[in-house]
Design a protein around this motif. Structure first.
Motif, PDB file in Angstrom:
ATOM      1  N   LEU A 168       0.815  -1.210   0.000  1.00 20.06           N
ATOM      2  CA  LEU A 168       0.000   0.000   0.000  1.00 20.06           C
ATOM      3  C   LEU A 168       0.852   1.263   0.000  1.00 20.06           C
ATOM      4  CD1 LEU A 168      -2.708  -1.363   2.382  1.00 20.06           C
ATOM      5  CD2 LEU A 168      -3.129  -0.561   0.048  1.00 20.06           C
ATOM      6  N   GLU A 169       2.028   1.196   0.596  1.00 19.97           N
ATOM      7  CA  GLU A 169       2.944   2.342   0.514  1.00 19.97           C
ATOM      8  C   GLU A 169       3.350   2.599  -0.935  1.00 19.97           C
ATOM      9  OE1 GLU A 169       5.101   2.126   4.925  1.00 19.97           O
ATOM     10  OE2 GLU A 169       6.078   1.219   3.183  1.00 19.97           O
ATOM     11  N   GLU A 170       3.447   1.534  -1.709  1.00 21.71           N
ATOM     12  CA  GLU A 170       3.870   1.673  -3.104  1.00 21.71           C
ATOM     13  C   GLU A 170       2.721   2.031  -4.044  1.00 21.71           C
ATOM     14  OE1 GLU A 170       6.392  -0.870  -6.442  1.00 21.71           O
ATOM     15  OE2 GLU A 170       6.788  -1.074  -4.300  1.00 21.71           O
ATOM     16  N   THR A 171       1.541   1.444  -3.799  1.00 21.86           N
ATOM     17  CA  THR A 171       0.436   1.610  -4.751  1.00 21.86           C
ATOM     18  C   THR A 171      -0.506   2.753  -4.411  1.00 21.86           C
ATOM     19  OG1 THR A 171      -1.044   0.097  -3.548  1.00 21.86           O
ATOM     20  CG2 THR A 171       0.429  -0.869  -5.215  1.00 21.86           C
ATOM     21  N   GLY A 172      -0.539   3.158  -3.136  1.00 16.45           N
ATOM     22  CA  GLY A 172      -1.588   4.058  -2.703  1.00 16.45           C
ATOM     23  C   GLY A 172      -2.877   3.293  -2.499  1.00 16.45           C
ATOM     24  N   GLU A 173      -3.978   4.009  -2.452  1.00 16.51           N
ATOM     25  CA  GLU A 173      -5.253   3.384  -2.103  1.00 16.51           C
ATOM     26  C   GLU A 173      -5.689   2.358  -3.146  1.00 16.51           C
ATOM     27  OE1 GLU A 173      -9.705   4.710  -0.512  1.00 16.51           O
ATOM     28  OE2 GLU A 173      -8.220   6.209  -1.126  1.00 16.51           O
ATOM     29  N   LEU A 174      -6.188   1.227  -2.646  1.00 21.68           N
ATOM     30  CA  LEU A 174      -6.720   0.159  -3.495  1.00 21.68           C
ATOM     31  C   LEU A 174      -8.202  -0.021  -3.205  1.00 21.68           C
ATOM     32  CD1 LEU A 174      -3.892  -2.498  -2.976  1.00 21.68           C
ATOM     33  CD2 LEU A 174      -4.228  -1.076  -5.011  1.00 21.68           C
ATOM     34  N   ASP A 175      -8.913  -0.560  -4.197  1.00 27.80           N
ATOM     35  CA  ASP A 175     -10.319  -0.890  -3.978  1.00 27.80           C
ATOM     36  C   ASP A 175     -10.470  -2.247  -3.296  1.00 27.80           C
ATOM     37  OD1 ASP A 175     -11.441   1.433  -5.322  1.00 27.80           O
ATOM     38  OD2 ASP A 175     -10.651   0.538  -7.145  1.00 27.80           O
ATOM     39  N   ALA A 176      -9.544  -3.151  -3.582  1.00 29.85           N
ATOM     40  CA  ALA A 176      -9.608  -4.489  -2.993  1.00 29.85           C
ATOM     41  C   ALA A 176      -8.206  -5.023  -2.771  1.00 29.85           C
ATOM     42  CB  ALA A 176     -10.390  -5.444  -3.893  1.00 29.85           C
ATOM     43  N   LEU A 177      -8.055  -5.803  -1.709  1.00 28.34           N
ATOM     44  CA  LEU A 177      -6.814  -6.494  -1.398  1.00 28.34           C
ATOM     45  C   LEU A 177      -7.153  -7.974  -1.277  1.00 28.34           C
ATOM     46  CD1 LEU A 177      -3.796  -6.449  -0.583  1.00 28.34           C
ATOM     47  CD2 LEU A 177      -4.563  -6.175   1.795  1.00 28.34           C
ATOM     48  N   VAL A 178      -6.509  -8.816  -2.098  1.00 29.16           N
ATOM     49  CA  VAL A 178      -6.836 -10.234  -2.172  1.00 29.16           C
ATOM     50  C   VAL A 178      -5.657 -11.032  -1.622  1.00 29.16           C
ATOM     51  CG1 VAL A 178      -7.694 -12.085  -3.647  1.00 29.16           C
ATOM     52  CG2 VAL A 178      -8.187  -9.702  -4.231  1.00 29.16           C
ATOM     53  N   VAL A 179      -5.951 -11.878  -0.630  1.00 29.61           N
ATOM     54  CA  VAL A 179      -4.901 -12.516   0.182  1.00 29.61           C
ATOM     55  C   VAL A 179      -5.234 -13.988   0.387  1.00 29.61           C
ATOM     56  CG1 VAL A 179      -3.655 -12.380   2.378  1.00 29.61           C
ATOM     57  CG2 VAL A 179      -4.669 -10.309   1.409  1.00 29.61           C
TER      58      VAL A 179
END
Length: 322
Positions: A168-179
């Motif tokens: 997230l530090e690299e991409t900025g805000e995301l709509d979804a995080l898949v783990v």
């Protein structure tokens, strides 16, 4: 008054500082081919390039480093199907102590050899008939070792959350995080970091269809036990979510997607042929969910954590050519 969470964002940030210069800050991969296949902008956090080949080093090192020095000097015990085993073995070596690891008899050969190569003693058990938690606790008690479990420990969870923090530090805000979800440590730590930074992000876990214990548990509102799954995704072959991890995931995880072995194999092949990376089955489950349309749409910007790449050549070849 509500009890304080077992793991906070401050814990994750402290773990990140502890891991700086010790763990790799793994790359984030993008691909126009993947974006076209997914219908979204996708960012892949490549934990297959982490030390020991998987995210597990983050949590193992963080937990081991936080042990009192006198306790750590007596040695560390762990139980694991493979990646946590290697992680504890390497963390112990980095911190100047020994490790004894309980591993299933059918753990992949490459993972057993790597664990031994980092200097750990290996003790085996039958994952289908024996309780690894009870065996691991007894082993640690008998030998006077500090036990670091693979996921159900606040310091382990905080360490695992640093993968999402970096993403997230690299991409900025995301709509979804898949783990990927096995015992739940990676997604618990990831959700802790992600929701603190961007409360609107949807955190989506992925399990193999044969091992849907977290999906069932979240639906029931309490931990549910399923038969020990037989799945390509050996790192997710667990019967019950962790106690601490489930409490966190019940609050923070928005959805669970399921994938079958054929979809996992296709994702591994896609990653190899189109993204030029090697993923083990468990590491490929988020990509499998995305490619199979299991992730709710329309998220515009999606982060995936590709959790590991520990697989030997014969098994990899058999799966991707199948």
């Amino acid at each position: 008054m509500a009890s304080a969470p077992a793991v906070t964002f401050d814990d994750v940030r402290a773990a990140a500082a502890r891991l700086a210069g010790v763990a790799h800050r793994t790359p984030v991969l993008t691909s126009r081919t993947l974006n076209a296949a997914a219908g979204a902008e996708v960012f892949v956090k490549c934990e297959n390039f982490q030390r020991i080949g998987a995210f597990k080093f983050r949590g193992a090192y963080n937990a081991a480093a936080l042990l009192p020095a006198a306790r750590r000097a007596k040695g560390i015990a762990a139980y694991s199907s493979g990646n946590h085993a290697q992680a504890v073995a390497l963390a112990a070596r980095e911190l100047g102590t020994g490790a004894v690891v309980l591993m299933p008899e059918d753990a992949p050969r490459s993972k057993r050899e790597a664990t031994a190569g980092y200097g750990a003693e290996i003790v085996t058990y039958d994952r289908y008939t024996e309780d690894r938690t009870a065996l691991g606790e007894a082993l640690a008690a008998d030998r006077g070792l500090a036990l670091i479990p693979p996921y159900d420990h606040p310091d382990v969870i905080a360490g695992q959350g640093t993968a999402a923090l970096e993403l997230l530090e690299e991409t900025g805000e995301l709509d979804a995080l898949v783990v990927p979800v096995g015992g739940g440590g990676l997604i618990a730590g990831s959700a802790t970091a992600a929701k603190a930074l961007h409360p609107a992000v949807r955190v989506i876990g992925v399990e193999p269809e044969a091992g849907d214990d977290t999906l069932r548990s979240l639906a029931a509102g309490h931990r549910v036990t399923v038969p020990v799954p037989r799945t390509l995704a050996d790192g997710q072959a667990l019967a019950t979510p962790g106690e601490i991890t489930f409490a966190i995931n019940r609050r923070l995880v928005d959805a669970i997607a399921l994938v079958d072995d054929e979809e996992i194999a296709y994702a591994m092949r896609f990653a190899f042929e189109r993204l030029k990376i090697v993923l083990e089955p468990s590491g490929a489950t988020p990509l499998a969910a995305l490619l199979a349309g299991r992730v709710e749409r329309p998220p515009r910007r999606i982060g995936l954590i590709a959790s590991g790449g520990n697989i030997d050549t014969p098994r990899f070849t058999k799966i991707v050519s199948g």
